[in-house]
Motif scaffolding. Structure first.
Motif, mmCIF file in Angstrom:
data_model
loop_
_atom_site.group_PDB
_atom_site.id
_atom_site.type_symbol
_atom_site.label_atom_id
_atom_site.label_comp_id
_atom_site.label_asym_id
_atom_site.label_seq_id
_atom_site.Cartn_x
_atom_site.Cartn_y
_atom_site.Cartn_z
ATOM 1 N N TYR A 32 0.815 -1.204 0.000
ATOM 2 C CA TYR A 32 0.000 0.000 0.000
ATOM 3 C C TYR A 32 0.857 1.266 0.000
ATOM 4 O O TYR A 32 2.007 1.273 0.444
ATOM 5 C CB TYR A 32 -0.895 0.029 1.239
ATOM 6 N N ALA A 33 0.233 2.329 -0.461
ATOM 7 C CA ALA A 33 0.737 3.675 -0.249
ATOM 8 C C ALA A 33 -0.052 4.286 0.897
ATOM 9 O O ALA A 33 -1.261 4.056 1.025
ATOM 10 C CB ALA A 33 0.557 4.519 -1.499
ATOM 11 N N TRP A 52 5.419 5.185 0.221
ATOM 12 C CA TRP A 52 5.135 3.818 -0.234
ATOM 13 C C TRP A 52 5.796 2.818 0.713
ATOM 14 O O TRP A 52 7.005 2.917 0.985
ATOM 15 C CB TRP A 52 5.668 3.647 -1.653
ATOM 16 N N THR A 54 6.483 -0.260 0.107
ATOM 17 C CA THR A 54 7.425 -1.138 -0.599
ATOM 18 C C THR A 54 8.802 -0.513 -0.741
ATOM 19 O O THR A 54 9.816 -1.176 -0.520
ATOM 20 C CB THR A 54 6.892 -1.453 -2.005
ATOM 21 N N TYR A 103 3.290 0.355 -6.209
ATOM 22 C CA TYR A 103 4.377 1.230 -6.638
ATOM 23 C C TYR A 103 3.804 2.535 -7.168
ATOM 24 O O TYR A 103 2.677 2.596 -7.630
ATOM 25 C CB TYR A 103 5.224 0.543 -7.728
ATOM 26 N N TYR A 104 4.646 3.554 -7.114
ATOM 27 C CA TYR A 104 4.269 4.853 -7.660
ATOM 28 C C TYR A 104 4.529 4.838 -9.159
ATOM 29 O O TYR A 104 5.628 4.503 -9.616
ATOM 30 C CB TYR A 104 5.104 5.951 -7.002
ATOM 31 N N ASP A 109 -1.353 8.794 -8.722
ATOM 32 C CA ASP A 109 -1.325 7.985 -7.502
ATOM 33 C C ASP A 109 -1.340 8.835 -6.239
ATOM 34 O O ASP A 109 -1.365 8.289 -5.129
ATOM 35 C CB ASP A 109 -0.100 7.072 -7.502
#
Length: 128
Positions: A32-33, A52, A54, A103-104, A109
């Protein structure tokens, strides 16, 4: 059930600092963001900052760059927003949000429609 619980808001004088927290629970947020948005009276809710899970990549609105810092604590499933050099125009309800965005890819986003889960908000009031 996903829950986002913000805390740390309050009344502060211009030039002061606050640290907002967002405790996330109810699922794994590794893909998730996490974002912070704010809404001033009579205005639209606007993007402030995002991070983010990740990659740890961070993004900021131009109006807060250099004053706000978003960070995360993976072990605590908590996201923070450090706010320095507060201005009266920072007065707003600050909301934490989570979006299923591994991911961005683009500035899209950072739009609020991309975030599925929202907290109840915490009030930040800056006096001049």
């Amino acid at each position: 059930q996903v829950q986002l619980v913000e805390s740390g808001g309050g009344l502060v004088q211009a030039g002061g600092s606050l640290r907002l927290s967002c405790a996330a629970s109810g699922r794994t947020f590794s893909s998730y963001a996490m974002g912070w948005f704010r809404q001033a009276p009579g205005k639209e809710r606007e993007f402030v900052a995002a991070i983010w899970w990740t990659t740890g990549s961070t993004y900021y609105a131009d109006s807060v760059k250099g004053r706000f810092t978003i960070s995360r604590d993976n072990a605590k499933n908590t996201v923070y927003l450090q706010i320095n050099s507060l201005k009266p125009e920072d007065t707003a309800v600050y909301y934490c949000a989570a979006g299923n965005l591994p991911y961005y890819y683009s500035n899209y986003d950072l739009y609020r429609v991309r975030y599925q889960y929202w907290g109840q908000g915490t009030q930040v009031t800056v006096s001049s």
